[in-house]
Design a protein around this motif. Structure first.
Motif, PDB file in Angstrom:
ATOM      1  N   ARG A  27     -51.123  79.100  62.093  1.00  0.00           N
ATOM      2  CA  ARG A  27     -50.638  80.292  61.397  1.00  0.00           C
ATOM      3  C   ARG A  27     -51.584  81.462  61.585  1.00  0.00           C
ATOM      4  N   ASP A  28     -51.028  82.644  61.389  1.00  0.00           N
ATOM      5  CA  ASP A  28     -51.831  83.858  61.489  1.00  0.00           C
ATOM      6  C   ASP A  28     -53.012  83.783  60.523  1.00  0.00           C
ATOM      7  N   GLU A  29     -54.193  84.141  60.997  1.00  0.00           N
ATOM      8  CA  GLU A  29     -55.424  84.174  60.203  1.00  0.00           C
ATOM      9  C   GLU A  29     -55.875  82.797  59.745  1.00  0.00           C
ATOM     10  N   GLU A  30     -55.368  81.771  60.386  1.00  0.00           N
ATOM     11  CA  GLU A  30     -55.758  80.407  60.022  1.00  0.00           C
ATOM     12  C   GLU A  30     -56.919  79.936  60.895  1.00  0.00           C
ATOM     13  N   PHE A  31     -57.782  79.092  60.331  1.00  0.00           N
ATOM     14  CA  PHE A  31     -58.838  78.426  61.090  1.00  0.00           C
ATOM     15  C   PHE A  31     -58.366  76.989  61.300  1.00  0.00           C
ATOM     16  N   LEU A  32     -57.762  76.740  62.454  1.00  0.00           N
ATOM     17  CA  LEU A  32     -57.240  75.398  62.712  1.00  0.00           C
ATOM     18  C   LEU A  32     -58.195  74.656  63.648  1.00  0.00           C
ATOM     19  N   VAL A  33     -58.572  73.453  63.254  1.00  0.00           N
ATOM     20  CA  VAL A  33     -59.455  72.648  64.097  1.00  0.00           C
ATOM     21  C   VAL A  33     -58.646  71.559  64.780  1.00  0.00           C
ATOM     22  N   LEU A  34     -58.791  71.496  66.102  1.00  0.00           N
ATOM     23  CA  LEU A  34     -58.197  70.403  66.884  1.00  0.00           C
ATOM     24  C   LEU A  34     -59.287  69.377  67.086  1.00  0.00           C
ATOM     25  N   VAL A  35     -59.066  68.171  66.605  1.00  0.00           N
ATOM     26  CA  VAL A  35     -60.131  67.163  66.682  1.00  0.00           C
ATOM     27  C   VAL A  35     -59.569  65.861  67.238  1.00  0.00           C
ATOM     28  N   GLY A  36     -60.417  65.093  67.862  1.00  0.00           N
ATOM     29  CA  GLY A  36     -59.999  63.803  68.413  1.00  0.00           C
ATOM     30  C   GLY A  36     -61.068  63.313  69.365  1.00  0.00           C
ATOM     31  N   PRO A  37     -60.978  62.052  69.778  1.00  0.00           N
ATOM     32  CA  PRO A  37     -62.008  61.480  70.647  1.00  0.00           C
ATOM     33  C   PRO A  37     -61.996  62.099  72.041  1.00  0.00           C
ATOM     34  N   SER A  38     -63.048  61.828  72.791  1.00  0.00           N
ATOM     35  CA  SER A  38     -63.161  62.351  74.150  1.00  0.00           C
ATOM     36  C   SER A  38     -61.931  61.959  74.975  1.00  0.00           C
ATOM     37  N   GLY A  39     -61.377  62.925  75.700  1.00  0.00           N
ATOM     38  CA  GLY A  39     -60.258  62.645  76.586  1.00  0.00           C
ATOM     39  C   GLY A  39     -58.892  62.685  75.921  1.00  0.00           C
ATOM     40  N   CYS A  40     -58.820  63.087  74.633  1.00  0.00           N
ATOM     41  CA  CYS A  40     -57.528  63.046  73.933  1.00  0.00           C
ATOM     42  C   CYS A  40     -56.676  64.278  74.218  1.00  0.00           C
ATOM     43  N   GLY A  41     -57.206  65.246  74.965  1.00  0.00           N
ATOM     44  CA  GLY A  41     -56.375  66.379  75.352  1.00  0.00           C
ATOM     45  C   GLY A  41     -56.672  67.688  74.630  1.00  0.00           C
ATOM     46  N   LYS A  42     -57.778  67.743  73.897  1.00  0.00           N
ATOM     47  CA  LYS A  42     -58.089  68.949  73.117  1.00  0.00           C
ATOM     48  C   LYS A  42     -58.287  70.166  74.013  1.00  0.00           C
ATOM     49  N   SER A  43     -59.169  70.013  75.016  1.00  0.00           N
ATOM     50  CA  SER A  43     -59.457  71.166  75.883  1.00  0.00           C
ATOM     51  C   SER A  43     -58.216  71.577  76.650  1.00  0.00           C
ATOM     52  N   THR A  44     -57.440  70.596  77.088  1.00  0.00           N
ATOM     53  CA  THR A  44     -56.226  70.915  77.842  1.00  0.00           C
ATOM     54  C   THR A  44     -55.268  71.722  76.966  1.00  0.00           C
ATOM     55  N   ALA A  45     -55.124  71.329  75.703  1.00  0.00           N
ATOM     56  CA  ALA A  45     -54.243  72.074  74.793  1.00  0.00           C
ATOM     57  C   ALA A  45     -54.729  73.518  74.659  1.00  0.00           C
ATOM     58  N   LEU A  46     -56.041  73.670  74.497  1.00  0.00           N
ATOM     59  CA  LEU A  46     -56.612  75.006  74.338  1.00  0.00           C
ATOM     60  C   LEU A  46     -56.429  75.839  75.604  1.00  0.00           C
ATOM     61  N   ARG A  47     -56.647  75.193  76.744  1.00  0.00           N
ATOM     62  CA  ARG A  47     -56.537  75.902  78.023  1.00  0.00           C
ATOM     63  C   ARG A  47     -55.100  76.363  78.287  1.00  0.00           C
ATOM     64  N   MET A  48     -54.136  75.604  77.770  1.00  0.00           N
ATOM     65  CA  MET A  48     -52.739  76.041  77.930  1.00  0.00           C
ATOM     66  C   MET A  48     -52.442  77.248  77.038  1.00  0.00           C
ATOM     67  N   ILE A  49     -53.093  77.310  75.872  1.00  0.00           N
ATOM     68  CA  ILE A  49     -52.920  78.486  75.011  1.00  0.00           C
ATOM     69  C   ILE A  49     -53.548  79.709  75.698  1.00  0.00           C
ATOM     70  N   ALA A  50     -54.711  79.485  76.315  1.00  0.00           N
ATOM     71  CA  ALA A  50     -55.415  80.587  76.986  1.00  0.00           C
ATOM     72  C   ALA A  50     -54.732  80.996  78.287  1.00  0.00           C
ATOM     73  N   GLY A  51     -53.923  80.083  78.845  1.00  0.00           N
ATOM     74  CA  GLY A  51     -53.275  80.381  80.120  1.00  0.00           C
ATOM     75  C   GLY A  51     -54.068  79.885  81.316  1.00  0.00           C
ATOM     76  N   LEU A  52     -55.103  79.080  81.076  1.00  0.00           N
ATOM     77  CA  LEU A  52     -55.920  78.564  82.178  1.00  0.00           C
ATOM     78  C   LEU A  52     -55.284  77.323  82.796  1.00  0.00           C
ATOM     79  N   ASP A  53     -54.399  76.657  82.056  1.00  0.00           N
ATOM     80  CA  ASP A  53     -53.590  75.556  82.588  1.00  0.00           C
ATOM     81  C   ASP A  53     -52.136  75.851  82.250  1.00  0.00           C
TER      82      ASP A  53
END
Ligand SMILES: Nc1ncnc2c1ncn2[C@@H]1O[C@H](COP(=O)(O)OP(=O)(O)OP(=O)(O)O)[C@@H](O)[C@H]1O
Ligand SMILES: [Mg+2]
Length: 375
Positions: A27-53
């Motif tokens: 949500r707007d103005e929310e501090f959302l934390v994506l958490v999970g073990p190594s390799g669970c897809g956190k960076s990939t999810a973020l990179r898709m938001i950024a447009g890097l993937d």
């Protein structure tokens, strides 16, 4: 303004499914934390938001607009990486100013924005230094300042504190949350550290093998974990879990564990009966387990106990100063950890004990689906 939405997003790299049908609203103005073990897809999810993937499937929206085909630089998000990615040959001032150079902003205005960001992050006196002349924490703040000057719709942060030592990490954690409140921007923050997740997030989303296990405010996740995975991932030491068959009448059930039984409360009995499971996974947090004398049932910290409970042997005790973790083993080898106070004598290693359970605090999961059973 500033919401970030993933709708049924999947990302495959060859045979690897990095992100699996993920739907998520930040949500707007929310501090959302994506958490999970190594390799669970956190960076990939973020990179898709950024447009890097690019997503293999699904839709990414920023501020309501579908951005699947929008270039990273036009997405109005600022990404802060673990390794800061500062330009080593540029001063702090030039690093912070860098994103503004491509915009039509006059020199004075640029100076003003940079100075303001530097003041906000306590970097005023370092503006003329190069990154190599700064500590890790200071470099981190330069990376943040560089993100702030862009006034993005959302900040995307990928483990930004992982290069800092423990003390600095705690301090920067608080600063970041404070900064986010002041700026009123949306933050999507990736970490594998559950303490960071619990302390920073207004909500946290827990990923496991690319899929969303649960999303919610930290206290709710702790009190009502939606699956065995979440139950064991959030909390330290992790929640104890053991599987066993269910016996008794619908209003008075018992779960048979190695070496003994746990009687369920009438409410829990109805809940478990309603699930139709003949075997369940029982979960109990270490702070709801007591370590009692094997014979008279007195607790390790001297209080009178009862002689019921489940026999176990003490493997080891971790004394942390403010509390103790008593690591025990049941007859069949299942590990159970009790978190107890430092009052009274320490239960000796290899001694026989009886573990007591606060039966009002049990969690139940369906062994087939591993999802929570709720009344
Ligand atoms: N460019 C790539 N090519 C192939 N596989 C990739 C690529 N990027 C990521 N993966 C795979 O996708 C999965 C998810 O990776 P990702 O980097 O998103 O995990 P993560 O949750 O950020 O982990 P960590 O906590 O270790 O940073 C992993 O199995 C990883 O090996
Ligand atoms: Mg990562």
């Amino acid at each position: 303004m500033g919401s970030v939405v993933l709708e049924e997003v999947t990302k495959r790299f060859g045979d690897t499914v990095a992100v699996d049908d993920l739907s998520l609203e930040v949500r707007d103005e929310e501090f959302l934390v994506l958490v999970g073990p190594s390799g669970c897809g956190k960076s990939t999810a973020l990179r898709m938001i950024a447009g890097l993937d690019d997503p293999t499937d699904g839709v990414v929206r920023i501020d309501g607009r579908i951005v699947n085909h929008v270039e990273p630089k036009d997405r109005d998000v600022a990404m802060v990486f673990q390794d800061y990615a500062l330009y080593p040959h540029m001063t702090v001032r030039r690093n912070v100013e860098f994103p503004l150079r491509t915009r039509s902003m006059d020199r004075d205005e640029r100076q003003r924005v940079v100075t303001e960001a530097a003041e906000t992050l306590g970097l005023g006196e370092f503006l003329d230094r190069k990154p190599a002349q700064l500590s890790g924490g200071q470099r981190q703040r330069v990376a943040l300042a560089r993100a702030i000057v862009r006034r993005p719709e959302a900040f995307l942060m990928d483990e930004p504190l992982s290069n800092l030592d423990a003390k600095l990490r705690v301090a920067t954690r608080t600063e970041l949350v404070e900064l986010q409140r002041r700026l009123g921007t949306t933050v999507v923050y990736v970490t594998h550290d559950q303490v960071e997740a619990m302390t920073m997030g207004s909500r946290i989303a827990i990923l496991n093998e690319g899929a969303l296990e649960q999303i919610g405010p930290p206290p709710e996740i702790y009190r009502r974990p939606a699956s065995v995975f979440v139950a064991r991932f959030i909390g330290s030491p992790p929640m104890n879990t053991a599987a066993g068959p269910v016996r008794g009448e619908p209003g008075a059930l018992r779960v048979v564990l190695p070496g003994g039984e746990i009687a369920l409360t009438p409410h829990d009995s109805r809940t478990v009966a309603g699930s139709g499971c003949s075997e369940i996974v029982v979960g109990i947090r270490p702070e709801h387990v007591t370590v009692n004398d094997a014979k008279d049932g007195a607790t390790a910290d001297g209080a009178a106990g009862d002689a019921s409970g489940i026999p176990a042997s003490v493997l080891s005790v971790e004394a942390l100063g403010y509390e103790r973790h008593v690591i025990c083993r049941l007859d069949d080898g299942t590990t159970m950890i009790a978190r107890i106070s430092t009052d009274g004598p320490e239960p000796p290693a290899h001694s026989a004990v009886r573990l007591g359970f606060d039966t009002a605090r049990l969690h139940f999961f369906d062994p087939a689906t591993t999802r929570r059973i709720d009344g």
